[in-house]
Design a protein around this motif. Structure first.
Motif, mmCIF file in Angstrom:
data_model
loop_
_atom_site.group_PDB
_atom_site.id
_atom_site.type_symbol
_atom_site.label_atom_id
_atom_site.label_comp_id
_atom_site.label_asym_id
_atom_site.label_seq_id
_atom_site.Cartn_x
_atom_site.Cartn_y
_atom_site.Cartn_z
ATOM 1 N N LYS A 287 6.211 38.523 57.560
ATOM 2 C CA LYS A 287 7.400 38.923 56.801
ATOM 3 C C LYS A 287 8.341 37.754 56.576
ATOM 4 N N LEU A 288 8.522 36.919 57.593
ATOM 5 C CA LEU A 288 9.431 35.781 57.459
ATOM 6 C C LEU A 288 8.893 34.718 56.511
ATOM 7 N N LEU A 289 7.595 34.444 56.593
ATOM 8 C CA LEU A 289 7.026 33.348 55.821
ATOM 9 C C LEU A 289 6.546 33.748 54.434
ATOM 10 N N LEU A 290 6.091 34.986 54.283
ATOM 11 C CA LEU A 290 5.484 35.386 53.025
ATOM 12 C C LEU A 290 6.200 36.544 52.351
ATOM 13 N N GLY A 291 7.317 36.969 52.908
ATOM 14 C CA GLY A 291 8.052 38.107 52.366
ATOM 15 C C GLY A 291 8.727 37.794 51.043
ATOM 16 N N PRO A 292 9.514 38.748 50.531
ATOM 17 C CA PRO A 292 10.175 38.588 49.241
ATOM 18 C C PRO A 292 11.079 37.361 49.167
ATOM 19 N N SER A 293 11.729 37.021 50.259
ATOM 20 C CA SER A 293 12.584 35.828 50.270
ATOM 21 C C SER A 293 11.809 34.690 50.924
ATOM 22 N N LYS A 294 10.649 34.393 50.364
ATOM 23 C CA LYS A 294 9.721 33.391 50.903
ATOM 24 C C LYS A 294 10.463 32.122 51.311
ATOM 25 N N ALA A 295 10.251 31.698 52.551
ATOM 26 C CA ALA A 295 10.983 30.566 53.121
ATOM 27 C C ALA A 295 10.678 29.253 52.411
ATOM 28 N N SER A 296 9.461 29.079 51.960
ATOM 29 C CA SER A 296 9.094 27.785 51.376
ATOM 30 C C SER A 296 7.954 27.971 50.391
ATOM 31 N N SER A 297 7.968 27.213 49.317
ATOM 32 C CA SER A 297 6.864 27.277 48.364
ATOM 33 C C SER A 297 5.672 26.452 48.862
ATOM 34 N N ASN A 298 5.803 25.809 50.011
ATOM 35 C CA ASN A 298 4.722 25.015 50.583
ATOM 36 C C ASN A 298 3.771 25.855 51.423
ATOM 37 N N ILE A 299 4.039 27.159 51.550
ATOM 38 C CA ILE A 299 3.216 28.026 52.396
ATOM 39 C C ILE A 299 2.236 28.788 51.511
ATOM 40 N N HIS A 300 0.945 28.707 51.872
ATOM 41 C CA HIS A 300 -0.096 29.377 51.104
ATOM 42 C C HIS A 300 -0.997 30.143 52.058
ATOM 43 N N THR A 301 -1.475 31.288 51.607
ATOM 44 C CA THR A 301 -2.454 32.023 52.401
ATOM 45 C C THR A 301 -3.809 31.902 51.716
ATOM 46 N N ILE A 302 -4.846 31.826 52.521
ATOM 47 C CA ILE A 302 -6.205 31.723 52.019
ATOM 48 C C ILE A 302 -7.031 32.768 52.747
ATOM 49 N N THR A 303 -7.739 33.589 51.992
ATOM 50 C CA THR A 303 -8.602 34.598 52.593
ATOM 51 C C THR A 303 -9.973 33.990 52.812
ATOM 52 N N GLY A 304 -10.432 34.039 54.041
ATOM 53 C CA GLY A 304 -11.736 33.484 54.380
ATOM 54 C C GLY A 304 -11.867 33.316 55.876
ATOM 55 N N SER A 305 -12.861 32.565 56.283
ATOM 56 C CA SER A 305 -13.117 32.308 57.698
ATOM 57 C C SER A 305 -13.041 30.810 57.962
ATOM 58 N N ILE A 306 -12.393 30.447 59.053
ATOM 59 C CA ILE A 306 -12.358 29.036 59.423
ATOM 60 C C ILE A 306 -13.737 28.664 59.942
ATOM 61 N N ARG A 307 -14.407 27.757 59.232
ATOM 62 C CA ARG A 307 -15.751 27.333 59.613
ATOM 63 C C ARG A 307 -15.707 26.253 60.661
ATOM 64 N N SER A 308 -14.760 25.313 60.507
ATOM 65 C CA SER A 308 -14.644 24.272 61.520
ATOM 66 C C SER A 308 -13.291 23.591 61.451
ATOM 67 N N LEU A 309 -12.922 23.023 62.573
ATOM 68 C CA LEU A 309 -11.717 22.210 62.698
ATOM 69 C C LEU A 309 -12.161 20.844 63.181
ATOM 70 N N GLU A 310 -11.690 19.822 62.527
ATOM 71 C CA GLU A 310 -11.977 18.467 62.993
ATOM 72 C C GLU A 310 -10.697 17.910 63.590
ATOM 73 N N THR A 311 -10.815 17.314 64.753
ATOM 74 C CA THR A 311 -9.637 16.786 65.436
ATOM 75 C C THR A 311 -9.723 15.274 65.569
ATOM 76 N N VAL A 312 -8.569 14.655 65.736
ATOM 77 C CA VAL A 312 -8.502 13.216 66.015
ATOM 78 C C VAL A 312 -7.523 13.016 67.157
ATOM 79 N N ARG A 313 -7.704 11.936 67.877
ATOM 80 C CA ARG A 313 -6.773 11.571 68.951
ATOM 81 C C ARG A 313 -5.916 10.421 68.475
ATOM 82 N N ASP A 314 -4.620 10.522 68.760
ATOM 83 C CA ASP A 314 -3.731 9.402 68.479
ATOM 84 C C ASP A 314 -2.763 9.252 69.644
#
Length: 91
Positions: free
Chosen positions: A32-59
């Motif tokens: 509700k806060l992120l995707l509701g009618p008063s959307k907090a930011s236009s930088n937020i997107h939802t994607i329907t699907g399954s996360i297949r993999s995450l690649e990580t790096v160390r810094d």
């Protein structure tokens, strides 16, 4: 669940602000806060699907997610490089 006052008072640290909430309630609140009618930011997107993999790096700050690969329901894949936040839910 009792707060660990002794741990923080003994080390002169302020007790962190904490909110105990069940996962479904937190998910609905975030949605509700992120995707509701008063959307907090236009930088937020939802994607329907399954996360297949995450690649990580160390810094110098530790490990972080570098790439997310998402499989969409039609079989296509989306690759997101350097995501700021990734949140997934299980069915």
């Amino acid at each position: 669940m009792p707060a660990p006052y002794e741990e923080y008072e003994g080390k002169a640290k302020k007790l962190p602000e904490t909110m105990f909430v069940r996962r479904p309630v937190l998910e609905n609140l975030l949605r509700k806060l992120l995707l509701g009618p008063s959307k907090a930011s236009s930088n937020i997107h939802t994607i329907t699907g399954s996360i297949r993999s995450l690649e990580t790096v160390r810094d110098s700050n530790g490990a972080r997610v570098n790439t997310v690969i998402i499989r969409q329901h039609d079989g296509g894949e989306i690759i997101i490089n350097d995501p700021t936040l990734v949140a997934g839910t299980s069915p």
